[in-house]
Design a protein around this motif. Structure first.
Motif, mmCIF file in Angstrom:
data_model
loop_
_atom_site.group_PDB
_atom_site.id
_atom_site.type_symbol
_atom_site.label_atom_id
_atom_site.label_comp_id
_atom_site.label_asym_id
_atom_site.label_seq_id
_atom_site.Cartn_x
_atom_site.Cartn_y
_atom_site.Cartn_z
ATOM 1 N N ASN A 62 0.813 -1.416 0.186
ATOM 2 C CA ASN A 62 -0.027 0.144 0.068
ATOM 3 C C ASN A 62 0.927 1.201 -0.133
ATOM 4 O OD1 ASN A 62 -1.674 2.021 0.444
ATOM 5 N ND2 ASN A 62 -2.841 1.010 1.934
ATOM 6 N N ARG A 63 0.714 2.042 -1.031
ATOM 7 C CA ARG A 63 1.476 3.199 -1.092
ATOM 8 C C ARG A 63 1.396 4.207 0.003
ATOM 9 N NH1 ARG A 63 1.420 5.823 -6.888
ATOM 10 N NH2 ARG A 63 -0.759 5.412 -6.559
ATOM 11 N N ASP A 64 0.087 4.123 0.705
ATOM 12 C CA ASP A 64 0.103 5.057 1.844
ATOM 13 C C ASP A 64 0.702 4.677 3.009
ATOM 14 O OD1 ASP A 64 -1.845 6.703 0.312
ATOM 15 O OD2 ASP A 64 -3.695 5.761 0.728
ATOM 16 N N ASP A 65 1.432 3.784 3.003
ATOM 17 C CA ASP A 65 1.702 3.206 4.318
ATOM 18 C C ASP A 65 3.277 3.482 4.440
ATOM 19 O OD1 ASP A 65 -0.695 1.887 5.063
ATOM 20 O OD2 ASP A 65 -0.163 -0.090 4.500
ATOM 21 N N ILE A 66 3.552 3.588 5.522
ATOM 22 C CA ILE A 66 5.132 3.902 5.890
ATOM 23 C C ILE A 66 5.316 3.680 7.363
ATOM 24 C CG2 ILE A 66 4.666 6.450 6.476
ATOM 25 C CD1 ILE A 66 7.381 7.020 5.319
ATOM 26 N N ALA A 67 6.823 3.029 7.381
ATOM 27 C CA ALA A 67 7.239 2.453 9.025
ATOM 28 C C ALA A 67 8.432 3.281 9.068
ATOM 29 C CB ALA A 67 7.213 0.835 8.684
ATOM 30 N N ILE A 68 8.744 3.517 10.522
ATOM 31 C CA ILE A 68 9.851 4.210 10.972
ATOM 32 C C ILE A 68 10.976 3.166 11.291
ATOM 33 C CG2 ILE A 68 10.778 5.715 12.742
ATOM 34 C CD1 ILE A 68 8.272 7.082 13.017
#
Length: 255
Positions: free
Chosen positions: A87-93
């Motif tokens: 999913n292109r909306d997702d991001i993790a640190i």
């Protein structure tokens, strides 16, 4: 005999509270960025000591155990596993830091990067809270540019890259995790100051999410252990109640 009832009741109450903590962990095994909690059990002083009628170590009849109690609940801030979602909306640190989001008039911290873009180009959490940029403003992109954008919405420095714009997401770090107070499922409010991570320390994983830190197998094992401890205390209450009833019955028959 009656004092034993109180000790067992205190133990049952402590295990019941511990069960609530574990149940909440299990309910959030699929919540991105969730940090599980654990209850801290502590030996309880006798009622006389709690009422300041005696002191610990006095050697009197009051210097006996008072069962167990829940002293506090602590949050496990260990990062959860990072997995791809597509999913292109997702991001993790990766590493330290928290995203900053606007919740009413407060700025909250979260490790849950399951964000979404609204039709007008605003980046929000699943609950509709605005995701902030490093300058403290809500992240806003051109919706038309987003509609024709190909590729990832973020880069590995935690920046939004849509339509030629580069907007660094707010990735902040509190002085200590001990300053964080849990708010809802995966939000935290900091009681102390927070600082933006310097550029060289920013690391993100576009198209990925940090999953819940709650391990369902571990939590289920803890729930089984807690259930058995609770049942043991309840059975002790029943046994002592029956013994007390039999004793009273004999006394009344003799009188």
């Amino acid at each position: 005999m009656v004092y034993g009832l109180y000790i067992s009741a205190e133990g049952a109450q402590a295990q019941s509270r511990r069960m609530e903590v574990i149940a909440n962990n299990l309910a959030n095994v699929d919540t991105p960025g969730f940090k599980n909690e654990f209850a801290i059990l502590e030996a309880r002083d006798s009622e006389a000591i709690n009422q300041y009628l005696d002191s610990p170590g006095s050697g009197s009849i009051n210097n006996i155990g008072g069962g167990v109690m829940i002293r506090d609940t602590q949050t496990n801030f260990k990062p959860g596993p990072i997995t791809p979602t597509g999913n292109r909306d997702d991001i993790a640190i990766r590493g330290e830091g928290y995203f900053q989001v606007q919740h009413g008039d407060q700025v909250m911290l979260t490790r849950g990067g399951n964000f979404l873009f609204t039709p007008d180009g605003r980046l929000t959490t699943q609950e509709g809270y605005s995701v902030l940029s490093s300058d403290g403003d809500p992240v806003q992109v051109d919706p038309e540019a987003k509609a024709v954008h190909s590729g990832a919405f973020y880069n590995e420095r935690g920046e939004v890259v849509i339509g030629g714009e580069v907007i660094p997401l707010a990735i902040a770090k509190p002085e200590s995790n001990a300053d964080l107070v849990k708010f809802g499922k995966n939000l935290f409010r900091s009681l102390g100051p927070v600082e933006q991570l310097p550029e060289e320390q920013r690391s993100a994983a576009p198209g990925m999410l940090e999953r819940s830190a709650a391990n369902p197998i571990t939590e289920m094992m803890a729930m089984i252990e807690t259930t058995r401890a609770y049942e043991s205390n309840i059975n002790m209450i029943k046994s002592q109640d029956e013994a007390l009833g039999n004793l009273l019955g004999r006394v009344l028959r003799q009188s």
